[in-house]
Design an enzyme around this catalytic site. Structure first.
Site, PDB file in Angstrom:
ATOM      1  N   LYS A   1     -93.312 -50.405  47.810  1.00 27.94           N
ATOM      2  CA  LYS A   1     -94.656 -50.961  48.015  1.00 27.94           C
ATOM      3  C   LYS A   1     -94.648 -52.002  49.117  1.00 27.94           C
ATOM      4  O   LYS A   1     -95.638 -52.167  49.829  1.00 27.94           O
ATOM      5  CB  LYS A   1     -95.187 -51.542  46.710  1.00 27.94           C
TER       6      LYS A   1
ATOM      7  N   GLY B   1     -97.592 -49.307  35.980  1.00 28.38           N
ATOM      8  CA  GLY B   1     -97.812 -50.652  35.447  1.00 28.38           C
ATOM      9  C   GLY B   1     -96.541 -51.381  35.046  1.00 28.38           C
ATOM     10  O   GLY B   1     -96.597 -52.526  34.599  1.00 28.38           O
TER      11      GLY B   1
ATOM     12  N   GLU C   1     -99.110 -60.421  45.195  1.00 31.82           N
ATOM     13  CA  GLU C   1    -100.369 -60.130  45.866  1.00 31.82           C
ATOM     14  C   GLU C   1    -101.454 -60.997  45.244  1.00 31.82           C
ATOM     15  O   GLU C   1    -101.431 -61.243  44.030  1.00 31.82           O
ATOM     16  CB  GLU C   1    -100.773 -58.659  45.640  1.00 31.82           C
TER      17      GLU C   1
ATOM     18  N   HIS D   1    -110.813 -49.414  41.037  1.00 28.14           N
ATOM     19  CA  HIS D   1    -109.699 -48.654  41.603  1.00 28.14           C
ATOM     20  C   HIS D   1    -110.305 -47.357  42.136  1.00 28.14           C
ATOM     21  O   HIS D   1    -110.767 -46.521  41.367  1.00 28.14           O
ATOM     22  CB  HIS D   1    -108.664 -48.373  40.512  1.00 28.14           C
TER      23      HIS D   1
ATOM     24  N   ARG E   1     -97.929 -37.118  46.554  1.00 23.56           N
ATOM     25  CA  ARG E   1     -97.799 -35.934  45.687  1.00 23.56           C
ATOM     26  C   ARG E   1     -99.179 -35.545  45.194  1.00 23.56           C
ATOM     27  O   ARG E   1    -100.157 -36.226  45.476  1.00 23.56           O
ATOM     28  CB  ARG E   1     -96.931 -36.308  44.488  1.00 23.56           C
TER      29      ARG E   1
END
Lengths: 452, 70
Positions: A116, A165, A200, A208, A292
């Site tokens: 990430k 998560g 962040e 989302h 994916r």
């Protein structure tokens, strides 16, 4: 096009891939663990091979054995589905080294987007907005506190290699950050083999929203609209829909442009999803890229009329996309709910034997489900046992059809989240399209305690 | 003596106590991993850990003995 492929996955997604292969007259090879010997996908595939014991590391994550079966059976390509080995760069590389086509992007893209922190840096270079945060791994609590000072609380502490998560926590102060740091780092090390952590800025009550793209190996990138996936529990999606009831046409068009720019910048190929967090003013920020097929791809298929697995196979075979952005029209509204084998109040898993089972039917109703009466839900894999999708000409119609289908859904022997799903899709906030990632905490959980 | 049992089938992810250790009621003694979720298992009463029946990585069924507390 391929004449035979191996499916390195299980459950509903293995069945989903088999269905498209049957349509395209491609032979399928299934691999399965001892726990899945009686599964539907094993019977539906043209050939099936047991690759080991139930635990994933002894079967579905055993790259060498899967590749050995692929070669021995004469498969030309490997479809990894989602989860398991689907974003594993070394597996993709091994496939290529052994002369097999990996149905997905290149190994270098898998590893770049799998981190990430790397993905944040890359997207920033591409000109895609990212959430304010740090782009270097934080070694310890002291470094984390220092970084927190420059951004300001509240913050999300995240694992760079994280997913589902795991290794992620909201923190409001230095004290909470210090308390959360070591535990999440350890969890990330144990689950992903990588304990790199970063921070962040926390976005209050975000939506989302993700953009599905298709990219071929000839430089063409086409966005297939967006999906709203805000309703989550344990940071995992529960209800998804397309289009998003929240964003304006202007925001939508900017998000699609950003997703295309991101994919072009990295030279992406195959199906991919760029996830964004969207705040209440419709500012959007890159969250991560999923390299994916996604669990929730059916809602995109329902509104576009496309078969995403078919497109993936064509792209992997080197074909050009026979689509243009303008030609991908969206039609109506689709909602998907994930059926989990779990307690609807505590969200604890509920493995067991399914005694009675009947899928709902009706206009606009689609089931993606790999179980049947008599199936055992084992403790070894993800608790998701199926997906129910409802399409309608309008969002209202899709909601009504979904409610009716959930009422018809018959499953006995294990606990499922169906009671929760019924409450969500008939909740007035949901019907109004007001769905943020806090939905379950704000509207579902409080009702449990007050109606007891 | 009280035996702490597995509340569901799964793999033993972490054993948090060792034999001879004092535990309090409500204290997590083992973490199971089932369906990709961590399931903490707590002692039901105060006492001393007499025996740990399992090792990390073991597979347990529902109601299997994990830890004896006395």
């Amino acid at each position: 096009m391929f004449s035979k492929i191996l499916i390195a996955n299980r459950g509903e997604i293995a069945l989903r891939i088999i269905r498209t292969c049957q349509k395209l007259r491609i032979q399928t090879v299934a691999v399965y663990s001892e726990a899945d010997a009686d599964s539907l996908f094993v019977r539906q595939a043209d050939e099936a091979f047991c690759i080991g014991k139930p635990q994933v590391n002894l079967s579905y994550l055993n790259a060498d054995e899967i590749i050995r079966v692929a070669k021995a059976s004469g498969a030309e390509a490997v479809h990894p589905g989602y989860g398991l080995l689907s974003e594993n760069a070394s597996f993709a590389q091994k496939c290529i080294d052994e002369g097999l086509v990996f149905i997905g992007p290149s190994p270098s893209i898998l590893s770049a987007m799998g981190s990430k922190i790397e993905a944040r840096k890359t997207m920033k270079q591409a000109g895609v907005p990212i959430i304010e945060g740090v782009n270097i791994p934080l070694e310890n609590e002291e470094e984390a506190k220092e970084a927190a000072k420059s951004i300001g609380y509240p913050l999300m502490l995240k694992a760079s290699a994280g997913g589902g998560g795991i290794g992620m926590q909201l923190v409001h102060s230095d004290e909470e950050l210090v308390k959360a740091f070591a535990g999440n780092k350890k969890r990330a090390e144990s689950f992903f083999g990588d304990g790199a952590m970063f921070l962040e800025k926390y976005i209050q009550k975000p939506h989302h929203i993700e953009v599905q793209i298709l990219a071929d190996s000839h430089g063409q990138v086409i966005p297939l609209w967006e999906r709203e996936c805000s309703i989550q529990r344990r940071n995992q999606k529960v209800v998804e829909e397309a289009p998003s009831p929240f964003i304006s046409e202007e925001t939508r068009s900017c998000m699609l442009d950003a997703a295309v720019k991101a994919a072009q910048h990295i030279g992406y190929t195959n199906a991919g999803t760029i996830e964004f967090l969207v705040d209440h003013e419709q500012n959007f920020y890159f969250l991560e890229m999923n390299t994916r097929l996604q669990v929730e791809h059916p809602v995109t298929e329902e509104i576009t009329g496309l078969d995403l697995v078919e497109e993936q196979l064509k792209v992997a075979a080197g074909e050009r996309l026979a689509l243009t952005r303008e030609a991908v029209q969206r039609n109506g509204h689709a909602i998907e709910v994930r059926i989990y084998a779990e307690d609807p109040k505590t969200f604890f898993p509920s493995p067991g034997q399914i005694t009675e089972f009947e899928l709902p039917q009706g206009e606009g109703i689609r089931n993606e489900c790999a179980i049947e009466a008599g199936s055992a839900v084992t403790p070894f894999y993800d608790p998701m046992i199926g997906k129910l999708i409802a399409w309608g000409a309008t969002r209202e119609e899709a909601c009504t059809r979904m409610q009716a289908a959930l009422d018809q859904f018959k499953i006995e022997g294990i606990k499922t989240n169906i009671p929760m799903l019924k409450k969500i899709v008939s909740h007035k906030q949901f019907l109004k399209g007001l769905t943020t990632t806090q939905f379950v905490e704000e509207y579902y959980l409080p009702e449990l305690t007050t109606t007891k | 003596m009280a035996t702490v049992q597995a509340s569901m089938a799964g793999n033993v992810w972490k054993v948090l106590v060792s034999e001879g250790e004092e535990v309090k009621a409500g204290q997590d003694v083992v973490i199971l991993e089932s369906m990709k979720m961590e399931i903490p298992i707590a002692a039901e009463e105060d006492g001393t850990v007499r025996k740990v029946h399992i090792n990390e990585g073991d597979f347990v069924n529902e109601a299997d003995a994990l830890v004896d507390v006395e």
